[in-house]
Design a protein around this motif. Sequence first.
Motif, PDB file in Angstrom:
ATOM      1  N   LEU A 295       0.858  -1.186   0.000  1.00  0.00           N
ATOM      2  CA  LEU A 295       0.000   0.000   0.000  1.00  0.00           C
ATOM      3  C   LEU A 295       0.897   1.240   0.000  1.00  0.00           C
ATOM      4  O   LEU A 295       1.681   1.457   0.925  1.00  0.00           O
ATOM      5  CB  LEU A 295      -0.906  -0.017   1.233  1.00  0.00           C
ATOM      6  CG  LEU A 295      -1.952   1.086   1.331  1.00  0.00           C
ATOM      7  CD1 LEU A 295      -2.938   1.036   0.170  1.00  0.00           C
ATOM      8  CD2 LEU A 295      -2.719   0.972   2.659  1.00  0.00           C
ATOM      9  N   ARG A 303      -3.860   6.989  -2.477  1.00  0.00           N
ATOM     10  CA  ARG A 303      -3.219   5.720  -2.114  1.00  0.00           C
ATOM     11  C   ARG A 303      -3.571   4.647  -3.136  1.00  0.00           C
ATOM     12  O   ARG A 303      -4.669   4.622  -3.673  1.00  0.00           O
ATOM     13  CB  ARG A 303      -3.692   5.256  -0.737  1.00  0.00           C
ATOM     14  CG  ARG A 303      -2.924   5.830   0.400  1.00  0.00           C
ATOM     15  CD  ARG A 303      -3.226   5.086   1.679  1.00  0.00           C
ATOM     16  NE  ARG A 303      -2.523   5.723   2.779  1.00  0.00           N
ATOM     17  CZ  ARG A 303      -2.987   6.797   3.418  1.00  0.00           C
ATOM     18  NH1 ARG A 303      -4.141   7.315   3.094  1.00  0.00           N
ATOM     19  NH2 ARG A 303      -2.275   7.341   4.391  1.00  0.00           N
TER      20      ARG A 303
ATOM     21  N   ASP B  55     -10.398   0.730   5.871  1.00  0.00           N
ATOM     22  CA  ASP B  55     -10.519   1.635   4.738  1.00  0.00           C
ATOM     23  C   ASP B  55      -9.126   1.777   4.136  1.00  0.00           C
ATOM     24  O   ASP B  55      -8.296   2.547   4.611  1.00  0.00           O
ATOM     25  CB  ASP B  55     -11.053   2.998   5.168  1.00  0.00           C
ATOM     26  CG  ASP B  55     -11.423   3.867   3.964  1.00  0.00           C
ATOM     27  OD1 ASP B  55     -10.748   3.725   2.918  1.00  0.00           O
ATOM     28  OD2 ASP B  55     -12.376   4.654   4.067  1.00  0.00           O
ATOM     29  N   GLU B  56      -8.897   0.976   3.101  1.00  0.00           N
ATOM     30  CA  GLU B  56      -7.548   0.911   2.535  1.00  0.00           C
ATOM     31  C   GLU B  56      -7.077   2.278   2.032  1.00  0.00           C
ATOM     32  O   GLU B  56      -5.913   2.641   2.187  1.00  0.00           O
ATOM     33  CB  GLU B  56      -7.495  -0.110   1.401  1.00  0.00           C
ATOM     34  CG  GLU B  56      -6.091  -0.333   0.878  1.00  0.00           C
ATOM     35  CD  GLU B  56      -6.011  -1.457  -0.145  1.00  0.00           C
ATOM     36  OE1 GLU B  56      -5.783  -2.593   0.268  1.00  0.00           O
ATOM     37  OE2 GLU B  56      -6.183  -1.190  -1.341  1.00  0.00           O
ATOM     38  N   MET B  57      -7.984   3.032   1.451  1.00  0.00           N
ATOM     39  CA  MET B  57      -7.571   4.317   0.881  1.00  0.00           C
ATOM     40  C   MET B  57      -7.167   5.324   1.951  1.00  0.00           C
ATOM     41  O   MET B  57      -6.501   6.311   1.676  1.00  0.00           O
ATOM     42  CB  MET B  57      -8.684   4.887   0.005  1.00  0.00           C
ATOM     43  CG  MET B  57      -8.840   4.155  -1.301  1.00  0.00           C
ATOM     44  SD  MET B  57      -7.293   4.042  -2.239  1.00  0.00           S
ATOM     45  CE  MET B  57      -6.801   2.349  -1.990  1.00  0.00           C
ATOM     46  N   LEU B  58      -7.584   5.070   3.203  1.00  0.00           N
ATOM     47  CA  LEU B  58      -7.151   5.937   4.313  1.00  0.00           C
ATOM     48  C   LEU B  58      -6.089   5.254   5.168  1.00  0.00           C
ATOM     49  O   LEU B  58      -5.653   5.804   6.170  1.00  0.00           O
ATOM     50  CB  LEU B  58      -8.364   6.312   5.192  1.00  0.00           C
ATOM     51  CG  LEU B  58      -9.478   7.089   4.494  1.00  0.00           C
ATOM     52  CD1 LEU B  58     -10.664   7.289   5.443  1.00  0.00           C
ATOM     53  CD2 LEU B  58      -8.975   8.441   4.015  1.00  0.00           C
ATOM     54  N   ASP B  59      -5.691   4.066   4.759  1.00  0.00           N
ATOM     55  CA  ASP B  59      -4.734   3.262   5.528  1.00  0.00           C
ATOM     56  C   ASP B  59      -5.233   3.040   6.955  1.00  0.00           C
ATOM     57  O   ASP B  59      -4.486   3.178   7.912  1.00  0.00           O
ATOM     58  CB  ASP B  59      -3.344   3.929   5.533  1.00  0.00           C
ATOM     59  CG  ASP B  59      -2.316   3.048   6.226  1.00  0.00           C
ATOM     60  OD1 ASP B  59      -2.415   1.815   6.098  1.00  0.00           O
ATOM     61  OD2 ASP B  59      -1.434   3.595   6.934  1.00  0.00           O
ATOM     62  N   PHE B  61      -6.903   0.284   9.459  1.00  0.00           N
ATOM     63  CA  PHE B  61      -7.230  -1.124   9.705  1.00  0.00           C
ATOM     64  C   PHE B  61      -7.290  -1.310  11.217  1.00  0.00           C
ATOM     65  O   PHE B  61      -6.257  -1.358  11.876  1.00  0.00           O
ATOM     66  CB  PHE B  61      -6.161  -2.041   9.105  1.00  0.00           C
ATOM     67  CG  PHE B  61      -6.111  -2.017   7.595  1.00  0.00           C
ATOM     68  CD1 PHE B  61      -6.795  -2.958   6.845  1.00  0.00           C
ATOM     69  CD2 PHE B  61      -5.388  -1.035   6.921  1.00  0.00           C
ATOM     70  CE1 PHE B  61      -6.752  -2.929   5.454  1.00  0.00           C
ATOM     71  CE2 PHE B  61      -5.348  -0.999   5.535  1.00  0.00           C
ATOM     72  CZ  PHE B  61      -6.034  -1.944   4.797  1.00  0.00           C
ATOM     73  N   LYS B  85      -4.137  10.714  10.290  1.00  0.00           N
ATOM     74  CA  LYS B  85      -5.257   9.970   9.701  1.00  0.00           C
ATOM     75  C   LYS B  85      -6.515  10.195  10.519  1.00  0.00           C
ATOM     76  O   LYS B  85      -6.484  10.076  11.745  1.00  0.00           O
ATOM     77  CB  LYS B  85      -4.944   8.462   9.663  1.00  0.00           C
ATOM     78  CG  LYS B  85      -3.885   8.097   8.665  1.00  0.00           C
ATOM     79  CD  LYS B  85      -3.715   6.604   8.545  1.00  0.00           C
ATOM     80  CE  LYS B  85      -2.972   6.020   9.706  1.00  0.00           C
ATOM     81  NZ  LYS B  85      -2.622   4.604   9.529  1.00  0.00           N
TER      82      LYS B  85
END
Lengths: 652, 182
Positions: A295, A303, B55-59, B61, B85
Motif C-alpha cells: 500500500l 493511495r 478503509d484501505e484508501m485511508l490506511d 485497519f 489519519k
Amino acid sequence: MRYCETGFQLEVDLSKGSIDKVETDPRDTALYLGGHGYNAKILYDRVPPETDPWSPDNLLIFGNGLLNGTCVPGANRVSVNTIAPVNGFFGHSLMGGFFGAEMKQAGYDRIIIKGEAPDLVYLAIHNDKVEIRDATHLRGKGMLDTQRMIQEELGDKRAWVAAIGPAGEHRCITASIDCGNSSAARTPGPVMGAKKLKAIAIRGTKDVNLAHPKEMWEMCSRLRKELDANPNIGDWMATDEDDSFHHNNFAWGNARVRRKTFWSEGLEERWRNLKYDHMNRWTGCWNCPKACHNLIQWPNRRRFSYKCYGKDTYHMASFQELDFTYEILPVAMDLGFDSYSTPQTIAFGLELLDAGILTEADFPGMPADIRGRFYYLLQKMAFREGIGDVLANGVSGAAAIIGKGAEKFDHNTVKKFEQLPIKLGKLNPAYFLMIATGEDMAITQIEGSFPQDPIADPELREEFIKKWIAVPDKKFHDWFRQWVKRDELPDQAMVEITDWNECMHYLDDSLGFCGFVSSFRGQFGGTTGYHVWNMPDIITHGTGMEFDKDRLWECFQRNRTLIRALNNRRGLRRSMERPPEDHWAVRNEAYEQQLLTKYYDFKGWTFDAIPTKETLERLSLGWVAEDLIKRGVLTGDEPTALNDPRAKNEKE
Amino acid sequence: MENNGKKTRIVKNIKVDTKKCVGCKACEIACSAFHATPRYSSINTGRSRIMVVADEMLDIFVPIRAGDHTEAECNGRNSYIIDGKEYSECTFCPASCPSRDAFKDPDSGLPLKCDMCESDPPVEKPMCVDACTFGALTYEEREVEVTEPVTTVTDMDEGLKTLIKRYGLKKVMDTVVRVSKE
C-alpha cells in the motif's frame, strides 16, 4: 444442505432487467468443482460459437472457487470468465481479495451477467435483495470514486464493489475490473463495459457450511500456520527488494531491449528507500497468511496498492525508474487499466511513431517527454479519443487497424494476447508447449510446479527432492535427477511437466486457491502450500464429497479438455499454437511441431489439437463430443495425434 | 481467587497493533467458526464478534471486539486524528447500537458480544488471536485485585434483555413457555 458451496447462482439479464436466483445441480460441482471449470460449462452450454463477444448474448461470469469463503487459507479467488473480445476465445481472469467470499456469504456461488443495459447501471446485492440501479451519475468516474460513491449510496461501508473505470466503460481491450486491492485483468473488463454494467456491489451475511467441521478446522488451522512459516510461498516481490531478475532479463520498451547489467546495489538501495519511504503497510486477501500487496502513498496521488510484477511494467515500458511507476500506476489503475498489457500497448504505439508508421499528426498535443507521453496516451485510450481509439484495441487489434506494416511490430502476442516481455536465446521445450498451447494465455498462469532450472550439485538436488512432496508421481523425481541442461529432457518429460504445471493452475482456478500459495510457487523451492496430495482431503472435509488424487486429476483433465473444446468450437486449431516468433532467437520448427504432436497425443487430442471423441467420452464430456460432431468440428473417427498419418515424422 | 489474602481475578486482554493488521479477516473467520453451532460448522463473518474496520484508501485497519449492546445512539460523536489519519466516530466503538449493523446476529438481530472464547474445555487463547499470524492481535492475562462483586454477563443475558426491551417481559415469558411445550 450443500457444503462449501451455496447451491445457488445469481442470473441477471440486463436487457430484460430480470434477476433470478437459480438452484444448481450438485452433480455439476462434482464434475467441474467451481471457478473457471464450472464457468466454462455454462459458457459452452449457453454461448453458441457464432456469438460475437461484444454482443448482449455473451456472458460475463464471476465464479467462486469451490473453497472460497471457507476457512481454507489462501482460497479466495474468483474466476471471471467470458468470451474474450480480443481473440474470440475463452477469456479467463482471476480476482483475489474479498469479493468471492462476500458473494458466497450473500448466498451465491457465481453471478452470471447476460444482456446489455439500456444505459449505465450497477448491481447491488445484499443477500437475497438484488437490485439493478442507475449508474449514469457514475459515468466516467474512476475506480476509487465509484467504489466510495456506491458504498455511500448503499449506506454500507462493508460492501465490496467490483467496478470498471473509464477504460472499461469505453471497452478498452486492456481494461480490468477492480475490487479493493484486487483486480480481474484483461478480457472481462471490456465485456463489463459492453454490458453497461459499471459495478457490482455485494454484501453477505449468510452461513457457508462445512461438511466435517472438526476435521476441516483442524486441517485449516494447521495449514494456516504452515503457510505462514513457509518462505517459498507468497509474493517475494512484496518483501525482497532485489528485483534484478526482471530488470536484467526481461525486455524493456515494446518488449525489445534487454539490459543485462541494469541492476546494481546502489540502485537497489535507492529503490528500497523509495518504496519504504512511501509505503504504509502490506495488505492481504481473505484468510491468507501472506500479505502480498504493497500500500503506497505517493505525493499528489491517491493511495494505491500493487503486487508482483505490476511494480515494474510502466517504468520498463518507458525506460524510466521505479518512481515513474509509483507516479503513474495510481492514475492508470483508477482509470481501470491492467498494468501488464497497457504499458506494452503504449510502448507499441510510440514505437510506431518512431518508425514513421504513425506520425506526429496522430498525436496532437502530445508532450515531448516520455513520461508525459505515457500519461497522454493513457487518457486518450481510456476515453477512446484520437489515436487512443485505435490503441484501445490492444496491440494486435490496433496493428490490424493501422496496417502499413504495423503488424510486424506486434511481435509479443500469442493468439492476440500480450505476453510477458521475455526474449531469450535457446528454445526451452516445456516453455514452448506452455506458451503455445496454454488456454490461460499468459505464462504465469501456466508455469509453476516444476522448477525452471536444474540443480547441478547432486547433494543439493537430493536435498531438494527429499522435501519435494508435491510431485504427483515419482517419475518427476527421476526426471529431475537426470536433468542437467535446461532444454534437455526426453520429450515425454517435457510433455508431462507441462501437463502437471497446467494441472495445478486448473485446480487452483476451480477451487479458489491463489497461485502464490499453490500452483505458481512450486517451482521455487519445491515446498508449495497446496498440491494433489493435500487438496483431496480439504475437499472431502469441506464438501463431504469423497475425493482422492485420481478423482481430482480427472477434474483437471475434464476442465482442461472442456475449455479446449470450447475454443476449438470457436476456431482454435494447431496452426495458432505458436509462441511469439522472436521469443527465442534459435528456433527449430520441426522439433516444435514434433513436441506439439506428442503433447496433443498425450492429452488425447487429434493432430489438429481437438479432443477426440473417445477422450471426451472418457471424461464424461460425451455431450461435448456430440456437439462437436454435429458442428463438423470432429467426425468422431479421428485418432489421437501420434496415430494420425501426418505424424509420420514425429514417430520417426 | 485469593492472592496474599486479597481477592483477585484474571483480566483477559487482547492487545491490538493496528499497524500490523493486513485486513485479511482471519480473526472474523475464526470467531464465526468457533461460535457456530455445531462448533466450526460454518463460516459467516456477519456473525463474528470481532470486526476489522478497514478503509484501505485511508490506511485504516482497526480490529474491534464486540462489547455491550446499547439501545440508544450516542448523543454526541468523537472522531480522532492520529498520525494525520482521521478515524470516523465509530471506528473504535465496540457497541452494537441502532446506528450501525455491526455486532448483531444477521438472522435474529440480537446483539453479539465477545466472550473471549470461554469454553469447556478452555482454549489456550481467543480464536481471533490464534488466527492472526501477523501479530496484530496478541493475548495477555493479568491478575487484578477485586474491589467489587463480579457479575458475568453472558450472551443469553444480553439477548434476553434486548428481547424484553423490545417485546415486554410478559410476551417473552409467554413465548418461552409456549416454545418449551412444543
